[in-house]
Enzyme design. Structure first.
Site, PDB file in Angstrom:
ATOM      1  CD  GLU A   1      -6.157   1.722   8.385  1.00 30.78           C
ATOM      2  OE1 GLU A   1      -6.092   1.985   7.158  1.00 30.78           O
ATOM      3  OE2 GLU A   1      -7.198   1.393   8.963  1.00 30.78           O
TER       4      GLU A   1
ATOM      5  CB  SER B   1     -15.887  12.227  -0.667  1.00 27.19           C
ATOM      6  OG  SER B   1     -15.113  13.268  -0.125  1.00 27.19           O
TER       7      SER B   1
ATOM      8  CG  HIS C   1     -16.277   8.264   6.917  1.00 30.22           C
ATOM      9  ND1 HIS C   1     -17.277   8.994   6.336  1.00 30.22           N
ATOM     10  CD2 HIS C   1     -15.113   8.847   6.541  1.00 30.22           C
ATOM     11  CE1 HIS C   1     -16.737   9.976   5.623  1.00 30.22           C
ATOM     12  NE2 HIS C   1     -15.421   9.908   5.734  1.00 30.22           N
TER      13      HIS C   1
ATOM     14  NE  ARG D   1     -13.373  11.573   8.398  1.00 31.45           N
ATOM     15  CZ  ARG D   1     -12.415  11.039   7.672  1.00 31.45           C
ATOM     16  NH1 ARG D   1     -11.744   9.987   8.106  1.00 31.45           N
ATOM     17  NH2 ARG D   1     -12.112  11.526   6.495  1.00 31.45           N
TER      18      ARG D   1
ATOM     19  N   GLY E   1       0.853  -1.191   0.000  1.00 34.45           N
ATOM     20  CA  GLY E   1       0.000   0.000   0.000  1.00 34.45           C
ATOM     21  C   GLY E   1       0.883   1.233   0.000  1.00 34.45           C
ATOM     22  CG  LEU E   2      -0.750   5.259  -0.081  1.00 32.27           C
ATOM     23  CD1 LEU E   2      -1.533   6.406   0.522  1.00 32.27           C
ATOM     24  CD2 LEU E   2      -0.043   5.729  -1.344  1.00 32.27           C
ATOM     25  CB  ALA E   3       2.786   2.264   4.720  1.00 31.66           C
ATOM     26  N   GLY E   4       3.832   0.494   2.449  1.00 26.60           N
ATOM     27  CA  GLY E   4       4.748  -0.554   2.000  1.00 26.60           C
ATOM     28  C   GLY E   4       5.360  -0.257   0.642  1.00 26.60           C
TER      29      GLY E   4
ATOM     30  CG  LEU F   1      -4.376   9.096   1.778  1.00 25.28           C
ATOM     31  CD1 LEU F   1      -4.913   9.829   0.548  1.00 25.28           C
ATOM     32  CD2 LEU F   1      -4.279   7.609   1.480  1.00 25.28           C
TER      33      LEU F   1
END
Ligand SMILES: Cc1cc2nc3c(=O)[nH]c(=O)nc-3n(C[C@H](O)[C@H](O)[C@H](O)COP(=O)(O)OP(=O)(O)OC[C@H]3O[C@@H](n4cnc5c(N)ncnc54)[C@H](O)[C@@H]3O)c2cc1C
Ligand code: HEM
Ligand code: HEM
Ligand code: SF4
Ligand code: F3S
Ligand code: FES
Lengths: 246, 194, 637
Positions: free
Chosen positions: C433, C292, C274, C338, C50-53, C449
């Site tokens: 996350e 959104s 959410h 939220r 993902g974004l992190a990995g 993100l």
């Protein structure tokens, strides 16, 4: 509603597959197509029959994981991905044929699951901008005209689902390749590698065994992200032009 | 493929215009046919340019067919085949068969009922007075039109040209070209040219 | 019912203690380096793309390390991060509207309801600006102004405009950027990628993380990979609730297995719900779709005043509508955070005033905005979201108000990590996350993100060197881990009479009901009684068709559900022990007079880090101190 499903079953890549009929009852119109398959699978599994293997993840049309040929059309009758298809697009008593993507470059792994790793290989052959972490200039140092940014985005919207390959009578991956090339070619950051990128990716798609493009256009028709045919022409232009010029 | 296709196409355009001279009468047409051979004279020997054109055409046909076969082959390896590509390929084959017959008919004149060496006007008229020949020509010309219709769009994309008007323009172009060719056999058939 | 022991307190020993704005550069200076020649000899396993990995794998390979990377999807590009819509925060202050690193830091600590570490959050805010630079250089097509400069918008009720976005597909574009950088390293031979491969256990040798046991999902082959360090970037565990906005394949297996091997699990109860998701429509629903948050900028939330009002929305006159968010929170109106919006929504539905076929939904109405701004503007702003809604709900939001309901979305909890992002197992790093690091008890919109990319591109690649500089080389000895994985799979492969999904749904309902938007001691105890029974039933009755030597979705799901069944218990236990309300964790016993979350800083200003125990878990507290932002009761009314 009640439906007859003719679903491609194939235990693995080595064994031949066939279409098998299933009856399914009381399916609500608000169910998504994949949820309908979930229901069928749950029934099969509780009867200790092997459920039908199919791919999906996000179930909202963005990850590109899902993809079934429904009644001969990749991603089925409505615009968008398979996971965004709802049962209201079908009518009671209908017979629906469900098959995997068909292309030699995408061998069937099992039932409706195929191997799409060749698409990753095309990207590895140049579908990037070489910008190692840490080397970036200040983001606003290089303005990008809004129209270019929008055009880049339109092409970058490709989700890599492979429906274009499944639809193409030549088994070509040109639309997918062109989408990535166009995304980067519209941006100033993408210029230095523009020619080598285009050539590298097209060569890779040829070497990987995808067919050549003869502008049939079936790919754009099924593309859930509306990648236009013009992107292919643009890619060809980058491939043909001499490496020095823009 | 695009290059060879387009070269052949430009020949076709010239050829079509040439053919239309048949409406200007026997003499103009025959003169024109003669001019084809005497082009550039006396600077260049007789038939040089025509022969050059012929060579280019032959090379194009061979190259074009070779890439068509390759494309076909790759598609087969990618396990594919359906309507549009089939039309293109069989369309191409029809074109090829047509050209062979056409050469026998009007160039080598072996298949021509008259076979007059220096009167192509007669030859043309003679050919098209036989309805099966006319029918065959007409069918073949339509096949060629279809082939070209897609061919132009495709050639533009292959050469990296993209414009929203391309499909329209290539349709119109293919249509005009086909009609331009068709009027000759049609005119002979209805007796407008004899 | 399960109980727990209280162990020694833990603390983060890696963060320097000087002035907060110097801590990160000081840490980078103190951290040992690995010479380029030695990096080539070191192997790092990264689980997740993902974004992190994805960011970490690419960056570590660029530095010269050998990387072996895994993901469960068929391509690294499909990680769940792809689905993020709204945007990514960065303290660029391009708008000159008073934003700064300081303010982003402050907003994040406050938004997290004072349950996060100041050092970490400050660093996140500091790095946020570099992330945007990096992504733009990679070709991420962010939205732009007519002058060609980057556009921003305000998001989630924040008063400055610091959210960068790429239409409604920011996560997709950012992930493609990371994926492309990763692809470049794969082509260069520095990253060895294994898609469709699931990590099933962590190999710990002499107390250090030295590898993973994985299952090839295509042919079922189980094998071990060893390395000098292991990085987990496997995302959140929101799918414990079955229905959530997460992708179907998102799971807790990697972090839960690491937890069982000794990594502490921090704040498992902190879940974010959410407020704006499409309500569920029936029992066969497989997942929930997020709409959104930006919709709340123009949409007005309401329910009928009358209970069970059967009239269609357009026939209910203005004076019979209750715009409850505007009524309860006049200052922020529809833009409250939220957790607050979610809870208010749940409350009106529980009162019986919910709308739609299930009664669990409220209207999000654009009629007034269309009147005020005109159709074209609304179309431009929300066109694609409206289309998405119409596709799913078969109703046209231009003419009929949308129906929305809260859904599980994000998990702030995760494996405990120090300032270096290292877990309590040396050599095991956790990013994105999957860790608990920066969001405290509630995450601000567009910050996940930012955190995933900060971890992957900038933080981990700097801190991991310090560990690798003197980590002992991998000793390949005999290891029992692989055998244990095989045994577990054999246990799952049996013919019972209930599918993994049916257990998962039951667990999800249970958690939603008892450990969802609001929690009480009684509800949590009920859940804690039921979960062990359900787990027992699972191992008793589970049915998994097919074999382990093939692509077998049932087997994959069963393994993941088995882990959720264990994790769920810890979530409830954590929720039960934290007898205060904070952020997304709302204990009904702890609320202010007007029904808002009431923190108890005197007793709960700590991170709850849980150590796995065969019988009972052990709680280790990490005290939180606030030097820069002073805890105050959040107030939005
Ligand atoms: C609908 C939606 C919208 C969102 N919108 C926003 C937004 O606008 N702004 C924002 O900041 N945040 C948003 N978020 C949150 C954000 O998207 C996520 O928190 C973030 O993307 C997580 O990234 P990650 O890299 O940690 O993990 P993920 O992207 O979840 O990646 C996990 C990776 O781990 C792999 N993996 C998992 N388990 C295993 C295993 N056992 N073995 C091997 N591999 C494994 C997966 O294959 C995947 O590659 C949104 C979330 C959702 C659900
Ligand atoms: C044996 C004869 C022929 C065969 C087998 C053949 C076959 C093909 C095939 C398979 C294609 C590509 C498929 C596609 O674009 O969809 C093609 C393209 C084309 N053909 Fe032909 N063709 C033949 C003769 C001709 C002739 C005589 C002309 C011109 C008068 C012609 C003009 C073109 C053009 C312009 C194209 C487009 C080139 C491109 O795609 O880049 N072809 N032909
Ligand atoms: C009704 C339509 C056509 C007519 C009346 C026609 C007529 C002729 C005539 C009279 C000649 C002989 C010229 C000469 O030897 O002086 C000729 C040659 C030729 N035609 Fe056509 N033609 C037609 C269509 C076509 C088409 C559609 C093609 C190609 C696809 C074609 C390809 C050729 C070729 C290759 C030659 C040989 C030229 C040479 O001598 O090198 N013709 N044609
Ligand atoms: S171009 Fe369209 S059809 Fe092809 S992979 Fe991309 S999104 Fe799918
Ligand atoms: S369908 Fe195939 S031939 Fe080209 S235009 Fe599309 S890739
Ligand atoms: S499941 Fe993600 S696009 Fe369909």
């Amino acid at each position: 509603m009640n439906l007859t499903l003719r679903i491609w079953r194939q235990p693995n890549a080595e064994t031949a597959g066939k279409l098998v009929d299933y009856q399914i009852h009381d399916i609500g119109k608000d169910l998504s197509f994949l949820e309908m398959l979930d229901v069928l699978n749950e029934r099969l599994a509780s009867n200790n029959e092997e459920p039908i293997a199919f791919d999906s993840d996000c179930r909202e049309g963005i990850c590109g994981m899902c993809g079934l040929v429904i009644d001969g059309v990749p991603h089925g009758p409505s615009q968008g991905t398979t996971c965004q298809l709802h049962m209201r697009s079908f009518h009671d008593g209908q017979t629906i044929t469900v098959e995997p993507w068909r292309a030699a470059t995408f061998p069937v792994i099992r039932d409706l699951v195929v191997d799409r790793t060749p698409l990753d290989r095309i990207i590895q052959a140049g579908g990037y901008i070489s910008a190692p972490t840490g080397s970036a200039p200040e983001a606003n140092a290089l303005p990008v005209p809004k129209a270019d940014a929008e055009a880049a985005f339109d092409a970058a919207a490709c989700i890599g689902c492979g429906a274009c390959v499944a639809a193409c009578p030549n088994g070509s991956a040109m639309l997918f390749t062109a989408a990535k090339a166009a995304h980067l070619a519209h941006l100033p950051q993408g210029q230095p590698e523009r020619k080598t990128r285009a050539r590298g990716m097209v060569e890779a798609q040829d070497e990987l065994g995808f067919g050549g493009c003869s502008t049939v256009g079936a790919c754009t028709t099924v593309c859930p992200k509306d990648i236009p045919l013009a992107t292919i022409a643009q890619l060809n232009r980058d491939v043909l032009r001499p490496a020095r010029s823009r | 493929m695009a290059t060879t296709g387009l070269i052949m196409l430009s020949y076709l355009v010239a050829h079509m215009i040439g053919n239309l001279k048949i409406f200007a009468g026997r003499q103009t047409f025959n003169q024109y046919a003669d001019w084809l051979r005497t082009m550039g004279e006396p600077a260049i020997p007789r038939r040089t340019i025509l022969t050059l054109i012929e060579i280019v055409l032959v090379v194009c046909v061979i190259a074009h067919i070779t890439s068509a076969v390759q494309l076909w082959h790759r598609a087969q390896r990618a396990h594919k085949s359906d309507y549009t590509t089939r039309t293109m390929r069989w369309g191409g084959v029809i074109v090829a068969l047509f050209v062979v017959y056409h050469l026998l008919d009007l160039t080598f004149r072996v298949a021509n009922p008259v076979g007059a060496a220096h009167d192509p006007y007669d030859n043309v008229v003679a050919s098209f007075q036989q309805w099966p020949v006319t029918a065959f020509y007409m069918l073949a010309l339509i096949a060629i039109g279809l082939h070209i219709r897609h061919g132009i769009t495709s050639a533009m994309a292959s050469l990296g040209v993209s414009h929203p008007a391309i499909p329209l323009v290539s349709n119109a172009f293919a249509f005009l070209l086909t009609v331009g060719f068709l009027v000759v056999p049609f005119a002979v058939l209805i007796g407008a040219v004899s | 019912m399960i109980s727990y022991d209280v162990g020694v307190e833990i603390s983060d020993r890696k963060a320097p203690t000087g002035p907060i704005e110097h801590r990160w550069s000081e840490r980078r200076f103190e951290a040992k380096l690995v010479s380029p020649a030695n990096r080539r000899k070191r192997t790092i396993i990264v689980v997740g793309t993902g974004l992190a990995g994805g960011a970490a794998g690419a960056t570590l390979a660029e530095q010269g390390y050998r990387v072996i990377q895994f993901c469960i999807q068929d391509s690294p590009r499909r990680a769940h991060s792809i689905a993020a819509q709204g945007g990514i925060n960065a303290a660029k202050n391009y708008r000159n509207d008073g934003d700064s690193i300081q303010r982003l830091f402050y907003d994040t600590v406050k938004g997290g309801d004072f349950r996060s570490r100041e050092s970490n959050v400050y660093r996140l805010a500091e790095i946020s600006t570099q992330i945007i630079d990096q992504c733009v250089a990679q070709g991420v097509p962010f939205a732009r102004e007519y002058g060609g400069l980057l556009d921003t918008r305000s998001f989630g009720g924040v008063q400055v405009s610091r959210t960068f976005y790429a239409r409604g597909q920011t996560g997709q574009q950012l992930l493609l950027g990371a994926y492309q950088a990763l692809s470049r390293q794969i082509a260069a031979g520095r990253v060895e990628i294994h898609p469709r491969t699931e990590m099933l256990d962590l190999i710990v040798i002499d107390g250090h993380a030295k590898g993973v046991v994985v299952r090839d999902l295509v042919n079922g082959r189980i094998s071990s990979y060893t390395a000098d360090a292991v990085v987990l970037a496997t995302g959140g565990y929101g799918n414990a609730y079955y229905l959530s906005t997460n992708a179907k394949g998102s799971n807790a297996t990697a972090i839960w297995r690491a937890h069982r091997r000794g990594a502490y699990f921090a704040n498992p109860a902190f879940t974010q719900i959410h407020p704006t998701c499409i309500p569920r429509s029936g029992e066969h629903q497989a997942k929930l779709t997020l709409m959104s948050e930006s919709l709340r900028n123009d949409g007005r939330v309401w329910v009928p005043k009358k209970h069970g009002d059967p009239r269609p929305p357009r026939e209910i006159p203005e004076e019979e509508r209750d715009y409850f968010l505007e009524r309860m929170y006049p200052r922020f109106g529809n833009l409250v955070p939220r957790d607050i919006a979610s809870r208010a929504t749940k409350n009106v539905c529980d009162e019986g005033r919910g709308v739609g076929p299930t009664g669990y939904g409220v209207y999000l109405d654009f009629a007034e905005a269309i009147d005020r701004l005109g159709m074209p503007i609304i179309k431009e702003r929300y066109g694609n979201l409206f289309q998405m809604y119409e596709r799913i709900a078969a109703e046209d939001p231009y003419t009929t108000p949308m129906r929305i309901y809260p859904a599980v979305h994000y998990t702030m909890g995760g494996l405990w990590v120090d300032y270096d992002l290292q877990s309590t197992i040396p050599g095991l790093f956790v990013i994105g996350e999957a860790n608990f690091s920066d969001h405290g008890a509630n995450r601000l919109g567009a910050s996940a993100l930012m955190q995933g990319l900060a971890d992957g591109y900038f933080i981990l690649p700097a801190t991991i060197n310090d560990y690798l500089a003197d980590a002992a080389p991998v000793s390949v000895g005999t290891d029992r881990t692989e055998a244990e994985v095989r045994q577990r799979i054999d246990r799952l492969l049996k013919k019972g009479d209930r599918t993994a999904d049916s257990f998962h749904r039951e667990l999800g309902d249970l958690l939603w009901e008892h450990c969802g938007m609001s929690r009480t001691e009684a509800s949590l105890r009920k859940a804690l009684d039921r979960i062990p029974e359900l787990r027992e039933e699972f191992w008793d009755r589970i049915t998994v068709t097919g074999s382990g030597q093939e692509l077998n979705g049932e087997l994959e799901r069963a393994g993941r559900v088995a882990d959720f069944l264990e994790l769920a218990e810890l979530m409830c236990l954590d929720a039960l022990h934290r007898e205060e309300s904070c952020g997304g964790h709302f204990r009904e016993e702890s609320q202010t007079a007007d029904g808002e979350a009431k923190r108890d800083d005197a007793n709960f200003s700590y991170v709850a880090a849980w150590e796995y125990g065969k019988e009972n878990p052990t709680l280790h507290k990490e005290e939180l101190t606030f030097e820069y932002v002073h805890p105050a009761q959040r107030s939005y009314s």
